[in-house]
Design a protein around this motif. Structure first.
Motif, PDB file in Angstrom:
ATOM      1  N   PRO A  31      -0.809   1.897   8.457  1.00  0.00           N
ATOM      2  CA  PRO A  31      -0.956   2.897   7.333  1.00  0.00           C
ATOM      3  C   PRO A  31      -1.123   2.037   6.087  1.00  0.00           C
ATOM      4  CG  PRO A  31       1.258   2.555   8.186  1.00  0.00           C
ATOM      5  CD  PRO A  31       0.300   1.988   9.214  1.00  0.00           C
ATOM      6  N   ALA A  32      -1.768   2.876   5.145  1.00  0.00           N
ATOM      7  CA  ALA A  32      -2.147   2.333   4.035  1.00  0.00           C
ATOM      8  C   ALA A  32      -0.762   2.144   2.905  1.00  0.00           C
ATOM      9  CB  ALA A  32      -2.926   3.156   2.918  1.00  0.00           C
ATOM     10  N   LYS A  33      -0.709   1.195   2.072  1.00  0.00           N
ATOM     11  CA  LYS A  33       0.816   0.959   1.431  1.00  0.00           C
ATOM     12  C   LYS A  33       0.559   1.937   0.238  1.00  0.00           C
ATOM     13  CE  LYS A  33      -1.028  -2.950  -1.682  1.00  0.00           C
ATOM     14  NZ  LYS A  33      -0.886  -4.355  -1.801  1.00  0.00           N
ATOM     15  N   THR A  34       1.803   2.380  -0.196  1.00  0.00           N
ATOM     16  CA  THR A  34       2.017   3.108  -1.108  1.00  0.00           C
ATOM     17  C   THR A  34       3.119   2.707  -2.106  1.00  0.00           C
ATOM     18  OG1 THR A  34       3.788   4.246  -0.090  1.00  0.00           O
ATOM     19  CG2 THR A  34       1.525   5.301   0.420  1.00  0.00           C
ATOM     20  N   LEU A  35       2.846   3.005  -3.516  1.00  0.00           N
ATOM     21  CA  LEU A  35       3.678   2.913  -4.541  1.00  0.00           C
ATOM     22  C   LEU A  35       5.205   3.316  -4.382  1.00  0.00           C
ATOM     23  CD1 LEU A  35       4.312   0.798  -7.341  1.00  0.00           C
ATOM     24  CD2 LEU A  35       3.286   2.898  -8.177  1.00  0.00           C
ATOM     25  N   VAL A  36       6.307   2.688  -4.325  1.00  0.00           N
ATOM     26  CA  VAL A  36       7.668   3.196  -3.989  1.00  0.00           C
ATOM     27  C   VAL A  36       8.478   3.026  -5.468  1.00  0.00           C
ATOM     28  CG1 VAL A  36       7.551   2.787  -1.729  1.00  0.00           C
ATOM     29  CG2 VAL A  36       8.348   1.130  -3.114  1.00  0.00           C
ATOM     30  N   SER A  37       8.329   2.000  -6.157  1.00  0.00           N
ATOM     31  CA  SER A  37       8.865   1.963  -7.420  1.00  0.00           C
ATOM     32  C   SER A  37       8.286   0.905  -8.558  1.00  0.00           C
ATOM     33  CB  SER A  37      10.315   1.434  -7.129  1.00  0.00           C
ATOM     34  OG  SER A  37      10.316   0.127  -6.601  1.00  0.00           O
TER      35      SER A  37
END
Length: 246
Positions: A31-37
């Motif tokens: 899965p594509a990485k996502t921004l979390v913080s």
């Protein structure tokens, strides 16, 4: 003879299916990485009227990687009368009463994820050394993760390997709990550090179990870290790394 032919047909179909699976690439893509913080630096700053402060933003992603997102973020100031911030991520203090403390929060936002820092000015500005920006119900402290606990105040704390100024990580969304003491961090939040264990006199690693009024508890190892709160001096203290499997 007929049954043998049917069996042979099934075997051929099985082989074709197997080859087809192998040609497809063998498994699904990650899965594509996502921004979390987002972490804004410096987290707390104190400057005089008419002076400027440069800010940077670092994004933390779901695959535990980090990236400079200063140029991609949208920057804003919560109190425009105190300070503004331009497209070069440079904040300028505009006004300040002679003997009055002025505070604004500098915010960097990208894709619905935000990080913030406190900017203080005025004759009492040195008090900024003992100030931390607070996020209420932000990111990991959201209502989804705070059932039955409204208005969670959360802060960011920088943790370093003892004696190091480079092996550091800023941990966001640490609950500011005035009914407890010490620093407790979930193991999965410490993504870039390796902290030494605190051992007993017999050389065995120590663990601790923090119990709470609602009957719940957090179990985990005791590790040594350099801890930085705002612009306060570094302190070396034992912290709890929450890990139920320890």
């Amino acid at each position: 003879m007929k049954s043998n032919r049917i069996a042979l047909l099934f075997l051929v179909l099985a082989l074709v299916t197997g080859c087809s699976g192998g040609n497809s690439g063998g498994g699904t893509s990650a899965p594509a990485k996502t921004l979390v913080s987002i972490s804004v630096t410096p987290s707390t700053s104190s400057i005089a009227m008419g002076m400027t402060q440069q800010f940077t933003a670092t994004g933390v992603y779901s695959d535990k990687s980090t990236q400079d997102v200063t140029t991609q973020a949208i920057w804003s100031s919560s109190a425009q009368a105190v300070a503004t911030i331009n497209n070069n991520w440079l904040a300028t203090v505009k006004t300040s009463a002679a003997n009055e403390l002025q505070v604004t929060v500098i915010v960097a936002t990208q894709g619905g994820v935000s990080g913030s820092a406190v900017l203080v000015t005025g004759s009492s500005a040195p008090i900024a050394m003992n100030m931390l920006p607070i996020t209420v119900n932000g990111s990991l402290c959201s209502a989804v993760n705070s059932a039955g606990y409204p208005n969670k105040p959360c802060v960011s704390v920088t943790v370093c390997a003892p004696g190091s100024k480079t092996a550091c990580q800023t941990i966001t969304d640490i609950l500011l709990d005035t009914g407890s003491y010490g620093l407790r961090i979930f193991k999965q939040a410490i993504t870039t550090l390796s902290l030494p264990a605190v051992n007993s006199s017999s050389g065995q690693p120590l663990a601790t179990c923090a119990q709470f009024a609602d009957g719940s508890a957090d179990w985990g190892s005791v590790q040594l870290a350099d801890v930085v709160l705002g612009n306060e001096p570094v302190v070396t203290v034992p912290i709890q790394v929450i890990d139920a499997t320890f």
